[in-house]
Design a protein around this motif. Structure first.
Motif, short mmCIF file in Angstrom:
data_model
loop_
_atom_site.label_atom_id
_atom_site.label_comp_id
_atom_site.label_asym_id
_atom_site.label_seq_id
_atom_site.Cartn_x
_atom_site.Cartn_y
_atom_site.Cartn_z
N LEU A 20 81.04 0.26 76.21
CA LEU A 20 80.79 0.21 74.78
C LEU A 20 82.15 0.05 74.02
CD1 LEU A 20 78.36 3.15 74.21
CD2 LEU A 20 77.94 0.66 73.51
N TYR B 246 71.78 2.90 79.11
CA TYR B 246 71.25 3.20 80.40
C TYR B 246 69.82 3.21 80.73
CZ TYR B 246 71.13 5.33 85.15
OH TYR B 246 70.90 5.63 86.34
N LEU C 62 75.52 -3.23 81.46
CA LEU C 62 75.88 -1.93 81.98
C LEU C 62 75.56 -2.06 83.46
CD1 LEU C 62 77.00 0.86 81.69
CD2 LEU C 62 74.61 1.47 81.15
N TYR D 177 77.39 7.66 82.73
CA TYR D 177 77.76 8.04 81.53
C TYR D 177 79.09 7.15 81.18
CZ TYR D 177 77.82 10.28 77.21
OH TYR D 177 77.81 10.83 75.70
N ARG D 178 80.26 7.61 82.02
CA ARG D 178 81.54 7.21 81.88
C ARG D 178 81.68 5.48 81.78
NH1 ARG D 178 84.17 10.66 79.01
NH2 ARG D 178 84.00 12.71 79.94
N ALA E 267 79.17 3.74 80.91
CA ALA E 267 78.55 2.96 79.60
C ALA E 267 79.67 3.43 78.71
CB ALA E 267 77.44 3.90 79.07
N GLU E 268 80.13 4.56 78.53
CA GLU E 268 81.46 4.62 77.53
C GLU E 268 82.47 3.60 77.53
OE1 GLU E 268 82.31 9.13 76.53
OE2 GLU E 268 83.07 8.55 78.49
N GLU F 203 75.17 6.11 74.96
CA GLU F 203 75.42 5.57 76.23
C GLU F 203 73.79 5.98 76.92
OE1 GLU F 203 79.10 6.87 74.82
OE2 GLU F 203 77.27 7.49 74.44
N SER F 204 73.22 6.76 76.66
CA SER F 204 72.09 7.21 77.30
C SER F 204 70.93 6.34 76.86
CB SER F 204 71.52 8.56 76.99
OG SER F 204 70.30 8.84 77.47
#
Length: 468
Positions: free
Chosen positions: A242, A174, A186, A235-236, A238-239, A170-171
């Motif tokens: 994905l 981003y 994203l 982060y959420r 990106a989760e 995720e990082s």
């Protein structure tokens, strides 16, 4: 002309400013720390001066003092805005998604204050008692050094003797390249109505309140800063992105569950490649042993948390000591290298005598795995050993002396670590991986590098996260 004393003061000041920065910059692509290194090279020192090519401008390294001791003191004296299990209130471990909590004091004062304050605490001196007990049993001297002087902090660039740690996927997305399909997706997703901007933050706040009321022994709550809210948000996002994209790729599988890459578009292929690379390097922690110098050559790292063997069989001893044969056209199964003469046989017997019952062998990386293993340790006076970078206290080589020392009882087998293979980067590749968010450089004390990673109660990836 700038004096060498002035240059030293300026350089120390920049280092201090970096170390005293909050850990809030950990995942922000724009918030990069000043570039520092363990000890400036002669070429770097020369560039600090005027453009005059006069040899009189050269600065002696000794005039800059003990850089690692200086950084240790700053790192240990600085306070941290993160809890012992999170960064700015957000746990970014891959098995524990980001979480946040708001203290009751903040709730009562939020209407009267427009600024967000973060709770501060001393940097942890101990992150895992079980790990420390295991280290004490393996190497008491290193354990004492670890307990009394371990330190680590984030750095903006990789440096020899430091670590690079694999970041969550995720990082990586981003912080990745703006040209990446997943980065663009994203950013679009985070700005769209498909992603509720308040859903995740609100739910995490409610979970935080619920957990505090249901337990009387919860740890100190962390403040919910603006950065924490932003990090949870992306982060959420990106989760979710994905998960959505992976499910779409899985839907292309045939009746046998196989996916034909030719059926995937370019965007899906990029994600699949990122995902597979992340799986193969999941939570790896790598020691940087070489870096590009003045534009020549590349970089090299050794993965230090992938155990391969705890004892030596005869074939494993051959692999570690002499390397392996590449498969030939006539015999694709014969990889084990045999002794060529009586001298190699004698060395193998001695090696087994010293390390057969206890030996720490690791997979260091995919490159040159057919070559003899690299020996890493912290013994300064071991004949044949070479310090990987001045002042690190981390050494390579000296195998013959190590074998004799173990056989004589001077050293213990677990004073040494053997690494089969490494990862080789072409010029600029490692730096590019850092820039794109794949790895996070960490400057650290040598016990974090030298301690064994054999059946650790708390994995090394989490230990370095807690220390920084």
């Amino acid at each position: 002309m700038i004096s060498s004393r002035s240059v030293a003061h300026i350089t120390l000041f920049l280092t201090a400013m970096m170390l005293l920065q909050s850990a809030d910059s950990f995942l922000q692509p724009q918030a990069r720390s000043p570039i520092i290194s363990i000890a400036p090279t002669k070429q770097q020192q020369h560039r600090y001066m005027t453009n005059n090519d006069d040899d009189d401008d050269y600065i002696d390294e000794d005039s800059l003092g003990d850089w690692r001791s200086f950084r240790m003191n700053l790192a240990n004296s600085a306070t941290s805005t993160s809890s012992s299990s999170s960064i700015d209130g957000i746990d970014l471990s891959e098995d524990s998604p980001p979480s946040t909590a708001i203290t009751s004091e903040e709730e009562s004062s939020s209407s009267s204050s427009s600024t967000t304050s973060s709770s501060t605490k001393e940097r942890p001196k101990s992150v895992s008692k079980q790990n420390e007990q295991l280290l004490s049993a393996q190497n008491s001297a290193l354990a004492e050094e670890y307990i009394n002087g371990v330190w680590a902090h984030e750095s903006s660039i990789p440096e020899v003797g430091g670590l690079v740690c694999r970041m969550p996927l995720e990082s990586e997305i981003y912080r990745g390249s703006p040209d990446s399909f997943m980065y663009q997706k994203l950013q679009t997703f985070l700005d769209s109505d498909d992603y509720d901007r308040t859903e995740d933050v609100t739910s995490r706040q409610q979970q935080g309140r619920s957990s505090r009321t249901s337990s009387s022994t919860t740890s100190q709550s962390m403040s919910f800063s603006a950065l924490a809210a932003k990090t949870v948000f992306w982060y959420r996002g990106a989760e979710k992105l994905l998960k959505k994209e992976i499910l779409q790729i899985m839907a292309t599988a045939n009746a046998n569950g196989r996916i034909d890459p030719s059926d995937l578009d370019e965007e899906s292929l990029e994600l699949l490649q990122l995902y597979m690379d992340h799986q193969s390097t999941w939570q790896e922690v790598c020691l940087v042993t070489e870096m590009s110098n003045e534009g020549k050559g590349g970089s090299k790292t050794i993965t230090i948390n992938r155990p391969m063997a705890f004892k030596l069989s005869k074939s494993m001893a051959r692999l570690v000591l002499m390397g392996a044969l590449l498969a030939s056209e006539n015999d694709s199964t014969n990889f084990v290298r045999k002794e060529r003469d009586g001298g190699e046989t004698q060395n193998l017997v001695k090696f087994l005598g010293a390390f057969e019952n206890q030996c720490a062998v690791y997979v260091g990386g995919p490159d040159d795995m057919d070559k003899p293993a690299v020996l890493v340790h912290g013994i300064a006076d071991l004949p044949g050993a070479v310090e990987i970078s001045r002042g690190t206290g981390i050494y390579q080589g000296g195998l013959e002396a190590a074998i004799d020392g173990v056989l004589s009882g001077k050293y213990k087998p677990l004073d040494f670590r053997f690494f089969v293979g490494h990862t080789r980067y072409a010029k600029g590749q490692l730096e590019d991986a850092v820039t794109k968010g794949k790895y996070q450089p960490i400057a650290c004390s040598r016990p974090l590098v030298l301690k064994q990673c054999i059946q650790l109660p708390k994995p090394l990836w989490h230990v370095r996260k807690l220390l920084v």
